[in-house]
Design a protein around this motif. Structure first.
Motif, PDB file in Angstrom:
ATOM      1  N   ARG A   1       0.841  -1.205   0.000  1.00 39.65           N
ATOM      2  CA  ARG A   1       0.000   0.000   0.000  1.00 39.65           C
ATOM      3  C   ARG A   1       0.871   1.248   0.000  1.00 39.65           C
ATOM      4  O   ARG A   1       0.610   2.204  -0.736  1.00 39.65           O
ATOM      5  CB  ARG A   1      -0.912   0.002   1.237  1.00 39.65           C
TER       6      ARG A   1
ATOM      7  N   ARG B   1      -1.949   2.616   9.781  1.00 42.43           N
ATOM      8  CA  ARG B   1      -3.149   3.174   9.147  1.00 42.43           C
ATOM      9  C   ARG B   1      -3.219   4.685   9.366  1.00 42.43           C
ATOM     10  O   ARG B   1      -3.566   5.437   8.453  1.00 42.43           O
ATOM     11  CB  ARG B   1      -4.399   2.501   9.720  1.00 42.43           C
ATOM     12  N   GLN B   2      -2.865   5.125  10.569  1.00 42.45           N
ATOM     13  CA  GLN B   2      -2.861   6.560  10.849  1.00 42.45           C
ATOM     14  C   GLN B   2      -1.804   7.287  10.031  1.00 42.45           C
ATOM     15  O   GLN B   2      -2.042   8.389   9.531  1.00 42.45           O
ATOM     16  CB  GLN B   2      -2.637   6.787  12.353  1.00 42.45           C
TER      17      GLN B   2
ATOM     18  N   LYS C   1      -2.872  19.252   5.593  1.00 45.74           N
ATOM     19  CA  LYS C   1      -1.937  18.393   6.323  1.00 45.74           C
ATOM     20  C   LYS C   1      -1.090  19.203   7.303  1.00 45.74           C
ATOM     21  O   LYS C   1      -0.400  20.157   6.902  1.00 45.74           O
ATOM     22  CB  LYS C   1      -1.005  17.675   5.334  1.00 45.74           C
TER      23      LYS C   1
ATOM     24  N   ASN D   1      -1.656  10.877   3.001  1.00 48.10           N
ATOM     25  CA  ASN D   1      -2.549  11.087   1.872  1.00 48.10           C
ATOM     26  C   ASN D   1      -3.511  12.254   2.074  1.00 48.10           C
ATOM     27  O   ASN D   1      -4.447  12.427   1.280  1.00 48.10           O
ATOM     28  CB  ASN D   1      -3.343   9.807   1.594  1.00 48.10           C
ATOM     29  N   LEU D   2      -3.267  13.049   3.097  1.00 47.86           N
ATOM     30  CA  LEU D   2      -4.063  14.256   3.293  1.00 47.86           C
ATOM     31  C   LEU D   2      -3.723  15.289   2.231  1.00 47.86           C
ATOM     32  O   LEU D   2      -2.602  15.314   1.694  1.00 47.86           O
ATOM     33  CB  LEU D   2      -3.799  14.852   4.678  1.00 47.86           C
TER      34      LEU D   2
ATOM     35  N   TYR E   1      -0.596   6.292   7.097  1.00 50.14           N
ATOM     36  CA  TYR E   1      -1.026   6.278   5.700  1.00 50.14           C
ATOM     37  C   TYR E   1      -2.068   7.363   5.446  1.00 50.14           C
ATOM     38  O   TYR E   1      -2.015   8.071   4.426  1.00 50.14           O
ATOM     39  CB  TYR E   1      -1.603   4.900   5.349  1.00 50.14           C
ATOM     40  N   ALA E   2      -3.019   7.514   6.382  1.00 40.04           N
ATOM     41  CA  ALA E   2      -4.046   8.545   6.243  1.00 40.04           C
ATOM     42  C   ALA E   2      -3.417   9.940   6.263  1.00 40.04           C
ATOM     43  O   ALA E   2      -3.813  10.817   5.477  1.00 40.04           O
ATOM     44  CB  ALA E   2      -5.071   8.413   7.366  1.00 40.04           C
ATOM     45  N   TYR E   3      -2.428  10.139   7.120  1.00 45.47           N
ATOM     46  CA  TYR E   3      -1.745  11.433   7.199  1.00 45.47           C
ATOM     47  C   TYR E   3      -1.004  11.740   5.899  1.00 45.47           C
ATOM     48  O   TYR E   3      -1.084  12.858   5.379  1.00 45.47           O
ATOM     49  CB  TYR E   3      -0.763  11.419   8.375  1.00 45.47           C
TER      50      TYR E   3
END
Length: 275
Positions: free
Chosen positions: A81, A175-176, A188, A182-183, A178-180
């Motif tokens: 990912r 997961r956190q 961001k 992709n902000l 990855y989310a950051y």
């Protein structure tokens, strides 16, 4: 095999330390060692579990195989990912840096820095499979009356619970992150300091350490303290990697404001948990 540990090391040496080194030289990239890190432990677990009569009826081996398979699936998913679901897109930045620093000698240095170094980190980490398989095999040979070492005990429950906790921490932290990553740039913040990252600068590493130390407890429950060598070596290496990672980040970030904010974040947040 009468000497499964020796056989495992030989298989790793010729297939990975030597084989992946040759492939890396041909491809001019040693990217392959990273995803292999996620695949080797379950394969090693299957290797040890097939020792003669080791597998049948061993609750510990079954639990260990299930746990390491979950660990492998999570880490493999996280890796690809992060790489945008591409194969061979890039190698570990540390190998790239070493190749740039030693262009004339990297062809032979890479043998020791890549595959051979991984051998003495990965093989000790999967050693608990050997300890438990020995206990299971002895129980089978004695007709099931080998004693408490082959039975599920309280320490096995602790090992399973803590390993699951470590797995969950790593999954949530990744997961956190990855989310950051992709902000939208405008939304961001300069530094991720929310969620688990509020308590540790590298919570994914914390989860990984909890996982391997807990996994070794399955062997400790059989009286085999040698299994602690694997997570000990891994912790020392990861401590060094943590330092290198932060140095790399701060030296490659172009925003001075972001660097300053991370240094403030570092002052109030430990690298792992207690340090």
């Amino acid at each position: 095999a009468r000497r499964p540990n020796l056989l495992l090391h030989l298989l790793f040496f010729f297939n990975i330390s030597v084989g992946f080194w040759i492939v890396g030289l041909l491809q001019r990239s040693f990217w392959l060692i990273d995803p292999y890190w996620t695949l080797f432990p379950p394969m090693a677990g299957a290797f040890y579990a097939t020792r003669r009569a080791a597998a049948p009826g061993s609750a510990q081996l079954a639990a260990m195989l299930a746990l390491v398979l979950a660990w492998s699936l999570r880490l493999t998913h996280s890796y690809f990912r992060r790489e945008g679901w591409k194969f061979g897109e890039r190698e570990d930045w540390r190998y790239t840096d070493m190749a740039k620093k030693h262009p004339r000698h990297w062809w032979w240095m890479s043998f020791f820095a890549v595959g051979f170094a991984q051998q003495f980190m990965l093989c000790p980490l999967v050693y608990p499979f050997y300890s438990v398989s020995v206990a299971a095999e002895a129980k089978a040979d004695s007709g099931g009356s080998w004693g408490s070492l082959a039975s599920w005990g309280a320490l096995d429950s602790v090992a399973a619970a803590m390993a699951t906790l470590g797995l969950a921490i790593s999954a949530i932290a990744d997961r956190q992150l990855y989310a950051y990553c992709n902000l939208d740039r405008k939304a961001k913040p300069p530094v991720l300091d929310r969620g688990l990252w509020h308590f540790s600068r590298h919570p994914n590493y914390v989860g990984e350490q909890i996982w391997w130390w807990s996994f070794a407890l399955f062997a400790v429950a059989r009286g085999d303290w040698l299994a602690m060598a694997g997570p000990f070596i891994n912790s020392l290496v990861l401590a060094h990697v943590t330092e290198l990672t932060e140095q790399h980040m701060l030296s490659t970030w172009t925003s001075k404001a972001r660097v300053a904010e991370y240094k403030r974040y570092a002052k109030r947040t430990p690298k792992w948990l207690l340090c």
